[in-house]
Structures are given as C-alpha cells and as structure tokens.
Design a protein around this motif. Structure first.
Motif, short mmCIF file in Angstrom:
data_model
loop_
_atom_site.label_atom_id
_atom_site.label_comp_id
_atom_site.label_asym_id
_atom_site.label_seq_id
_atom_site.Cartn_x
_atom_site.Cartn_y
_atom_site.Cartn_z
N GLU A 182 0.83 -1.19 0.00
CA GLU A 182 0.00 0.00 0.00
C GLU A 182 0.87 1.25 0.00
OE1 GLU A 182 -2.66 -1.24 3.39
OE2 GLU A 182 -4.13 -0.95 1.78
N PRO A 183 1.34 1.64 -1.20
CA PRO A 183 2.23 2.80 -1.28
C PRO A 183 1.53 4.10 -0.90
CG PRO A 183 1.59 2.08 -3.48
CD PRO A 183 1.05 1.06 -2.52
N GLU A 184 2.31 5.02 -0.33
CA GLU A 184 1.81 6.34 0.01
C GLU A 184 1.89 7.29 -1.19
OE1 GLU A 184 4.12 4.73 1.80
OE2 GLU A 184 3.35 4.56 3.85
N VAL A 185 2.73 6.89 -2.16
CA VAL A 185 2.99 7.78 -3.30
C VAL A 185 2.92 7.00 -4.61
CG1 VAL A 185 4.62 9.46 -4.27
CG2 VAL A 185 4.63 9.01 -1.80
N CYS A 237 13.99 4.55 5.61
CA CYS A 237 13.19 3.32 5.53
C CYS A 237 12.19 3.38 4.38
CB CYS A 237 12.45 3.09 6.85
SG CYS A 237 13.59 2.75 8.19
N VAL A 238 12.23 4.44 3.61
CA VAL A 238 11.29 4.59 2.50
C VAL A 238 11.83 3.83 1.29
CG1 VAL A 238 10.29 6.24 0.88
CG2 VAL A 238 10.48 6.83 3.32
N ARG A 239 10.99 2.96 0.73
CA ARG A 239 11.45 2.17 -0.42
C ARG A 239 10.72 2.53 -1.71
NH1 ARG A 239 13.53 -2.85 -2.75
NH2 ARG A 239 11.75 -3.66 -3.90
N PRO A 240 11.45 3.12 -2.66
CA PRO A 240 10.86 3.36 -3.97
C PRO A 240 10.99 2.12 -4.86
CG PRO A 240 12.80 4.79 -3.56
CD PRO A 240 12.82 3.67 -2.56
N VAL A 241 10.02 1.93 -5.73
CA VAL A 241 10.03 0.81 -6.68
C VAL A 241 9.61 1.37 -8.03
CG1 VAL A 241 9.00 -1.43 -7.29
CG2 VAL A 241 9.43 -0.90 -4.89
N VAL A 242 10.21 0.83 -9.11
CA VAL A 242 9.80 1.28 -10.44
C VAL A 242 9.22 0.11 -11.23
CG1 VAL A 242 12.10 0.95 -11.52
CG2 VAL A 242 10.50 2.64 -12.46
N CYS A 244 7.06 -1.37 -0.75
CA CYS A 244 6.89 -0.28 -1.71
C CYS A 244 6.16 0.90 -1.08
CB CYS A 244 6.11 -0.83 -2.90
SG CYS A 244 5.67 0.37 -4.12
N ASN A 245 6.90 2.01 -0.89
CA ASN A 245 6.27 3.25 -0.42
C ASN A 245 6.00 4.21 -1.57
OD1 ASN A 245 8.52 2.64 1.99
ND2 ASN A 245 6.43 3.06 2.67
N VAL A 246 6.96 4.25 -2.49
CA VAL A 246 6.86 5.17 -3.61
C VAL A 246 6.85 4.33 -4.87
CG1 VAL A 246 7.97 7.11 -4.80
CG2 VAL A 246 8.14 6.91 -2.30
N LEU A 247 5.68 4.21 -5.49
CA LEU A 247 5.56 3.37 -6.68
C LEU A 247 5.62 4.25 -7.92
CD1 LEU A 247 5.08 0.63 -8.02
CD2 LEU A 247 2.63 0.94 -7.64
N CYS A 248 6.70 4.07 -8.69
CA CYS A 248 6.90 4.84 -9.92
C CYS A 248 6.56 3.93 -11.09
CB CYS A 248 8.37 5.24 -10.06
SG CYS A 248 9.09 6.04 -8.62
N GLY A 249 5.79 4.41 -12.04
CA GLY A 249 5.48 3.52 -13.16
C GLY A 249 4.97 4.22 -14.39
N THR A 250 5.04 3.50 -15.50
CA THR A 250 4.37 3.94 -16.72
C THR A 250 2.91 3.54 -16.56
OG1 THR A 250 5.20 1.90 -17.71
CG2 THR A 250 6.38 3.92 -18.24
#
Ligand code: ADP
Length: 284
Positions: free
Chosen positions: A142-145, A170-175, A193-199
């Motif tokens: 459940e990402p916050e971003v 402790c913040v983990r970004p994932v792409v 996954c805190n920050v989920l980056c994606g297309t």
C-alpha cells in the motif's frame, strides 16, 4: 546491471530477516557510489535566477531561497548535499513550499528544470515525519505515493532520483514499466513499496492484479502530462484516478507537471486537482 542491482537488494533483504519487520537498515556502503553517481547535465543553474516565474491561485506560500528553508530532516539534507545540489532551482524554490503546505499543484516547467527534486523532497519529508516504512513481503503493498510518467526512460530517471534521496531511510521506492517480466515486477513490488513509480499501463497492471492497494495514497504525481496525452494515455490516467481504493481528489494531494498548458491539460487539471490548486509557470 539489472542483475547486480537485484542481487544487492536481495542481500539487503536477507540481512533484515528477523522480528523487526519494519526496520530496513541503510543499504551497504558499496552501493552508495552507484546511487549518487553524477551525470553531467549541461545545465547552468546560476542562469536560472533570471528565469521568469509566475504563481497564480489563492494564498500561495512564500518561495524558499535555500534548501535549509525547506526544513528537511538530516538524512534528506545529507542526500541533497551528496547529490551536489547547492541551491534550489526556480521550480524547487516555489514548488517545495507549495507541496509542503499540502496544496495541489499544476506546474509548467521544462524537462531538466529540477521538477523531480521539487516534488520528491517535500513528499519524502512528509513520509519521514509519518515514519513510513514499507511493510516487507506483504501480499498487498500500500504505497503512500504513486508517480506516473509516460516512458520507461522518464520513470526510471525519477526512480533513480527517488532512490538517491531516500538513501539511508526506511522509505522504499520501486519502479515498474512495460518490457520487463511481470513476475519480476511483482516480486520487486512485494519486497516493500512506499513510492511506486510507473508507466501508466504497467501501473494499472500491478494494481489490477491486486498486488497494490491504493487506499493509503497521499500523493499522486503525474509527470509530463502533455506527453502522456500525446501518447494516448488519457484513458489510463482516468482509469488510475478512478481505480478502487484511490482516495478522491479532496483526500489526496495531486501534483501535475507539463511542459505546455493546452486546453486538454487544463481540463485534466480541473478534473484531477482540488479547486484551490496553485498554478506555477517557470520560464514559459
Ligand atoms: P526535471 O525533472 O525537471 O526533468 P531533473 O529534476 O531531472 O529535471 O533535473 C535535471 C538534472 O539536474 C538532474 O541531473 C538533477 O540531479 C540535477 N538537479 C536538479 N536540481 C538541482 C539543483 N538544485 N542543483 C544541482 N543539480 C540539480
């Protein structure tokens, strides 16, 4: 390099196995050089002081002149300094206090103007204040971003910046993006996954598979919105904001970036942003 990166992360994970589920130690030092690797930008940041900036909307917060005024925690400040950032660019001077104040933002700025740090720093600061930490190996993350960009290259650049600024936290970004195996993508997401980056497509895919819950989303960032429209991603963007669990615009903070501001972007801004959003135009 994908393989070695994965290897490093797996090593990090096994070291954290134990009762303190949420504790993520800083990555091993040998990764540091890779994370803070500088690539020449060819941008003259001093010249930026002459650039015209226009902020419109009600009650905008005062711009900051230095990174100290952004009141970032020690770890973030250290990562900013290690990244070689000495003074904020115009989009950072205005964007950081707007986002820190909890306001929605529509920003028109060119690629290379420093947009990424302008949104990542206040977002990461909020996550640090909240004590966010990815819950590792949970079946639903459940990402916050959520950060969306139109191409693999763009979203990967954002991810690399996020990884840099989140270093030692402790913040983990994932792409996630198309063209990689879905299995790999899902495994990366499920590691925390805190920050989920994606297309757009791949994001909808992981959400549709029930691996990502949206109910904890605090921030939705849409980067290069004009290019997303040009590439036909409007239906995907609308599907994303209407996905089950996605907080309505009143209950999340939405940040949109675009190089241009044609009518279809204005319409999207009106649909996705709160009525009192601020409009920031840098050098256009
Ligand atoms: P954008 O997101 O607007 O395309 P970036 O945030 O990627 O631009 O910034 C372009 C480049 O400039 C990146 O390499 C980034 O690390 C660097 N950069 C951004 N802000 C600063 C700053 N304040 N000082 C020095 N370098 C910066």
């Amino acid at each position: 390099s994908k393989g070695s990166q994965k290897g490093d992360e797996e090593k990090g994970d096994s070291e954290t196995a134990g009762p303190k589920v949420n504790y993520v130690p800083p990555p091993p030092p040998e990764e540091e050089d890779t994370i803070f690797h500088q690539y020449a930008t060819g941008i003259n940041f001093d010249k930026y002081d002459d650039i015209l900036v226009d902020v419109s909307g009600s009650d905008p917060p005062k711009a900051i002149m230095t990174f100290e005024e952004a009141r970032l925690c020690e770890t973030l400040n250290r990562n900013v300094a290690r990244s070689g950032y000495v003074k904020p660019t115009p989009v950072q001077k205005h964007g950081i206090p707007i986002i820190s104040a909890g306001r929605d933002l529509m920003a028109c700025a060119q690629t290379g103007s420093g947009k990424t740090a302008a949104f990542l720093l206040p977002i990461l600061q909020r996550l640090m204040n909240d004590g966010a930490a990815a819950s590792k190996f949970s079946e639903v993350q459940e990402p916050e971003v959520i950060i969306v960009a139109p191409t693999r290259e763009l979203i990967n650049q954002i991810y690399l910046e996020a990884r840099k600024f989140a270093y030692g936290t402790c913040v983990r970004p994932v792409v996630v993006y198309g063209g990689t195996s879905t299995g790999f993508t899902i495994r990366e997401v499920l590691k925390g996954c805190n920050v989920l980056c994606g297309t757009p497509g791949r994001l909808l895919d992981v959400i549709g598979r029930g691996k990502v819950g949206l109910s904890k989303v605090l921030y939705l960032v849409l980067d290069e919105a004009d290019r997303m429209l040009d590439m036909g991603f409007e239906p995907d963007m609308r599907k994303l904001v209407n996905s089950p669990g996605m907080p309505p615009k009143e209950e999340r903070q939405t940040l949109m970036f675009s190089a241009t501001y044609p009518e279809d972007i204005q319409r999207l801004a009106a649909d996705f942003l709160k009525v009192d959003y601020l409009f920031l135009a840098v050098g256009v």
